[in-house]
Scaffold this motif. Structure first.
Motif, PDB file in Angstrom:
ATOM      1  N   GLU A  17     -22.147   5.102  13.933  1.00 51.71           N
ATOM      2  CA  GLU A  17     -23.075   5.601  12.917  1.00 51.71           C
ATOM      3  C   GLU A  17     -23.149   4.638  11.728  1.00 51.71           C
ATOM      4  OE1 GLU A  17     -21.557   9.507  12.147  1.00 51.71           O
ATOM      5  OE2 GLU A  17     -22.413  10.315  14.009  1.00 51.71           O
ATOM      6  N   GLN A  20     -25.226   1.664  12.854  1.00 53.50           N
ATOM      7  CA  GLN A  20     -26.648   1.995  12.884  1.00 53.50           C
ATOM      8  C   GLN A  20     -27.233   2.011  11.475  1.00 53.50           C
ATOM      9  OE1 GLN A  20     -26.836   1.276  16.272  1.00 53.50           O
ATOM     10  NE2 GLN A  20     -28.694   2.397  15.860  1.00 53.50           N
ATOM     11  N   GLY A  21     -26.486   2.578  10.526  1.00 56.09           N
ATOM     12  CA  GLY A  21     -26.946   2.594   9.140  1.00 56.09           C
ATOM     13  C   GLY A  21     -27.105   1.191   8.586  1.00 56.09           C
ATOM     14  N   GLU A  24     -30.182  -0.501  10.117  1.00 59.20           N
ATOM     15  CA  GLU A  24     -31.440   0.041   9.601  1.00 59.20           C
ATOM     16  C   GLU A  24     -31.799  -0.579   8.249  1.00 59.20           C
ATOM     17  OE1 GLU A  24     -30.913   4.281   9.563  1.00 59.20           O
ATOM     18  OE2 GLU A  24     -30.934   4.391  11.761  1.00 59.20           O
ATOM     19  N   THR A  25     -30.804  -0.962   7.482  1.00 62.99           N
ATOM     20  CA  THR A  25     -31.066  -1.520   6.154  1.00 62.99           C
ATOM     21  C   THR A  25     -31.029  -3.048   6.125  1.00 62.99           C
ATOM     22  OG1 THR A  25     -28.730  -1.300   5.535  1.00 62.99           O
ATOM     23  CG2 THR A  25     -30.197   0.541   4.985  1.00 62.99           C
ATOM     24  N   PRO A  27     -32.720  -5.604   8.539  1.00 64.45           N
ATOM     25  CA  PRO A  27     -33.514  -5.885   9.741  1.00 64.45           C
ATOM     26  C   PRO A  27     -33.313  -7.287  10.329  1.00 64.45           C
ATOM     27  CG  PRO A  27     -34.905  -5.840   7.777  1.00 64.45           C
ATOM     28  CD  PRO A  27     -33.537  -5.391   7.360  1.00 64.45           C
ATOM     29  N   ASP A  30     -28.833  -7.832  14.129  1.00 59.30           N
ATOM     30  CA  ASP A  30     -28.860  -6.928  15.271  1.00 59.30           C
ATOM     31  C   ASP A  30     -27.419  -6.683  15.711  1.00 59.30           C
ATOM     32  OD1 ASP A  30     -28.059  -9.148  16.809  1.00 59.30           O
ATOM     33  OD2 ASP A  30     -30.053  -9.510  17.582  1.00 59.30           O
TER      34      ASP A  30
END
Length: 74
Positions: A17, A20-21, A24-25, A27, A30
């Motif tokens: 988690e 993923q956070g 997301e912030t 870009p 990866d």
């Protein structure tokens, strides 16, 4: 030529988690880039360069770490 190897790893859900956070912030990053940076930093912090073989591995890990950090999105 830069060869890559796929790794299948299980990580705690909380870590996933957080990852993923982060992704997301950020870009320009990866999952593969994050894992490469994290693993190479771990090896640098916990490795040695006391003999020729370990010194070569240490330099390779350092190169991967720096290349990963300063990789620019195309």
């Amino acid at each position: 030529m830069n060869a890559t190897v796929s790794i299948l790893a299980e990580i705690p859900e909380e870590l996933h988690e957080s990852l993923q956070g982060y992704l997301e912030t950020h870009p320009d990053w990866d999952q593969d880039r994050v894992f490469s940076a994290a693993l190479s930093l771990f090896l640098l912090q916990n490795g040695t360069s006391e003999n020729p073989n370990s010194a070569l591995s240490y330099r390779r890990a350092a190169r991967v770490y720096l290349d990963t950090l300063f990789k620019h999105a195309v």
